[in-house]
Write a protein that holds these residues in place. Structure first.
Motif, PDB file in Angstrom:
ATOM      1  N   SER A 191       0.796  -1.227   0.000  1.00  0.00           N
ATOM      2  CA  SER A 191       0.000   0.000   0.000  1.00  0.00           C
ATOM      3  C   SER A 191       0.832   1.283   0.000  1.00  0.00           C
ATOM      4  O   SER A 191       0.677   2.157   0.849  1.00  0.00           O
ATOM      5  CB  SER A 191      -0.986   0.011   1.174  1.00  0.00           C
ATOM      6  OG  SER A 191      -1.975   0.966   0.877  1.00  0.00           O
TER       7      SER A 191
ATOM      8  N   SER B  57       0.336   3.418  -2.246  1.00  0.00           N
ATOM      9  CA  SER B  57      -0.604   4.464  -2.682  1.00  0.00           C
ATOM     10  C   SER B  57      -1.230   5.161  -1.475  1.00  0.00           C
ATOM     11  O   SER B  57      -1.276   6.396  -1.411  1.00  0.00           O
ATOM     12  CB  SER B  57      -1.675   3.887  -3.609  1.00  0.00           C
ATOM     13  OG  SER B  57      -2.437   2.887  -2.979  1.00  0.00           O
TER      14      SER B  57
ATOM     15  N   GLU C  13      -8.398   8.259  -4.210  1.00  0.00           N
ATOM     16  CA  GLU C  13      -8.011   7.046  -4.943  1.00  0.00           C
ATOM     17  C   GLU C  13      -9.169   6.537  -5.805  1.00  0.00           C
ATOM     18  O   GLU C  13      -8.967   6.134  -6.952  1.00  0.00           O
ATOM     19  CB  GLU C  13      -7.537   5.974  -3.945  1.00  0.00           C
ATOM     20  CG  GLU C  13      -6.938   4.768  -4.632  1.00  0.00           C
ATOM     21  CD  GLU C  13      -5.849   4.076  -3.824  1.00  0.00           C
ATOM     22  OE1 GLU C  13      -5.338   4.638  -2.838  1.00  0.00           O
ATOM     23  OE2 GLU C  13      -5.495   2.940  -4.200  1.00  0.00           O
TER      24      GLU C  13
ATOM     25  N   ASP D  14      -6.523   0.407   3.732  1.00  0.00           N
ATOM     26  CA  ASP D  14      -5.149   0.892   3.626  1.00  0.00           C
ATOM     27  C   ASP D  14      -4.992   2.253   4.293  1.00  0.00           C
ATOM     28  O   ASP D  14      -4.028   2.506   5.021  1.00  0.00           O
ATOM     29  CB  ASP D  14      -4.735   1.013   2.161  1.00  0.00           C
ATOM     30  CG  ASP D  14      -4.861  -0.301   1.420  1.00  0.00           C
ATOM     31  OD1 ASP D  14      -5.056  -1.334   2.081  1.00  0.00           O
ATOM     32  OD2 ASP D  14      -4.776  -0.276   0.178  1.00  0.00           O
TER      33      ASP D  14
HETATM   34 MG    MG Z   1      -2.580   0.720  -3.243  1.00  0.00          MG
END
Ligand code: MG
Ligand code: ADP
Length: 361
Positions: free
Chosen positions: A109, A111, A143, A155
């Motif tokens: 994760s 991101s 996201e 996340d």
């Molecule tokens: Mg991700």
């Protein structure tokens, strides 16, 4: 350029896989690997970003940020500003430099780590004073809507709410969280994360298909979600839906059992539940693959107390709970098994439950 530096960690999910879209429970913890951003406010309404992990500089007006724009990696940090502004918060321009990163695309994760570090920076620099749950929600929106990646909230919750020495119990039915004691080193254990370094192409389509099957099963049973059901409640489902629903129902129950064991200080006893989770994901949910199955089998053969794939599946990483004196043996056994099968060499690291996002300076 710096007005401050903020860091947010990667995460790994201990158990509770493929249940976040079914009102289930998951149990991630934060990693020591983290993404660091330097940030400085600007008074001209522009957003700029560069990163040591990507080439080039992105420079655009805040008003130009929206679904699909900017394309590429900058959509993650820009999307956070867009989501905060869309929620009515007075966020102005920002320069962002990403200097350090969670490994990209390894299922750890990166991101969310990037989003959450930027969200915390914006919150501090513009004096928003938002609760971390609100920052997490803005990151999820960034996201989903700006980048266009369908992810749940696990996340971002882990990156912003996790604390060292704990796993974060996240109830996706209402978004509530609780810190659960989880300090493997104190019990003479470690969590190994085995990154297979493969990602099979069917992953995205299969994710949608599983999600649809779970929703179809709930509709067929006349319930809003599968949460709270037992395996016996599933008996009238069609043969194609039954195993999918059975994974969800049994996995949610396993999370509850793991949490009870951790609360009772019985960490080593969670091993068989990790094994059962993997079997369920492989056989009932059909989201594993040869590399993940091999990583799990070899880890156990080398002396792990339990192991399972973690994340969406079809590649990515597995986690194994390993006695400290078996770490070398497990690592060697996994590497040898991958070499013998002709797979790419996996990346293996230990994961210590670490602190969530914070300002560094
Ligand atoms: Mg991700
Ligand atoms: P994961 O979150 O599991 O690492 P994702 O595909 O969700 O995988 O996110 C990875 C993407 O996030 C990268 O391809 C890149 O676009 C972006 N990203 C993450 N960390 C950074 C970083 N430090 N610098 C630039 N982009 C990043």
């Amino acid at each position: 350029m710096t007005a401050g530096r903020w860091a947010a960690p990667g995460r790994v999910n201990l158990i509770g896989e493929h249940v976040d879209y079914a009102g289930g429970l998951c149990l991630p913890f934060a990693l020591a690997e983290r993404t660091v951003v330097e940030a400085r406010p600007r008074d001209d309404g522009r957003f700029t970003a560069r990163s040591t992990a990507e080439t080039g500089t992105v420079d655009l007006a805040l008003d130009e940020i929206g679904p699909g724009a900017p394309a590429g990696w900058a959509g993650y940090p820009a999307g956070v500003l867009w989501a905060l502004r869309a929620a009515g918060h007075p966020v102005g321009g920002l320069d962002v430099v990403v200097t350090d990163t969670v490994p990209l695309g390894a299922g750890l994760s990166s991101s969310a780590a990037l989003e959450c570090a930027v969200a915390l920076a914006a919150d501090d620099l513009y004096g928003l004073g938002l609760p971390r749950t609100a920052l997490a929600a803005a990151c999820v929106r960034a996201e989903n809507e700006v980048v266009g990646a369908q992810t749940g909230g696990m996340d971002q919750a882990a990156a912003l709410l996790a604390t060292a020495g704990h796993a974060l119990l996240l109830d996706t039915r209402d978004g509530s969280t609780r810190q659960v004691p989880f300090a493997p080193a104190d019990a003479g254990l470690a969590v190994l994360v085995i990154d297979t370094r493969v990602r099979h192409h069917l992953a995205d389509g299969q994710y949608g298909a599983r999600r649809a099957a779970v929703e179809k099963a709930a509709a067929a049973l006349g319930v809003p979600s599968l949460r709270g059901l037992d395996v016996a409640d599933l008996r009238d489902l069609d043969a194609d839906l039954l195993p999918r629903a059975r994974h969800v129902v049994t996995e949610i129950a396993r999370v509850g059992e793991v949490v009870a064991l951790l609360d009772a200080g019985r960490l080593p006893a969670i091993g068989p539940l990790l094994d059962a989770s993997h079997a369920s994901l492989r056989d009932d949910y059909a989201v594993s693959c040869a590399e993940l199955d091999l990583a799990v089998a070899a880890a156990r053969e080398g002396g792990a107390l339990g192991a399972r794939m973690t994340g969406g599946g079809f590649g990515g990483s597995a986690v194994a709970l390993v006695p400290l004196d078996r770490l070398d043996a497990v690592t060697r056994t996994v590497r040898a098994a991958f070499a013998a099968a002709g797979h790419r060499e996996p990346t293996i690291r230990t994961a210590e439950p670490s602190e969530g996002a914070r300002r560094l300076s």
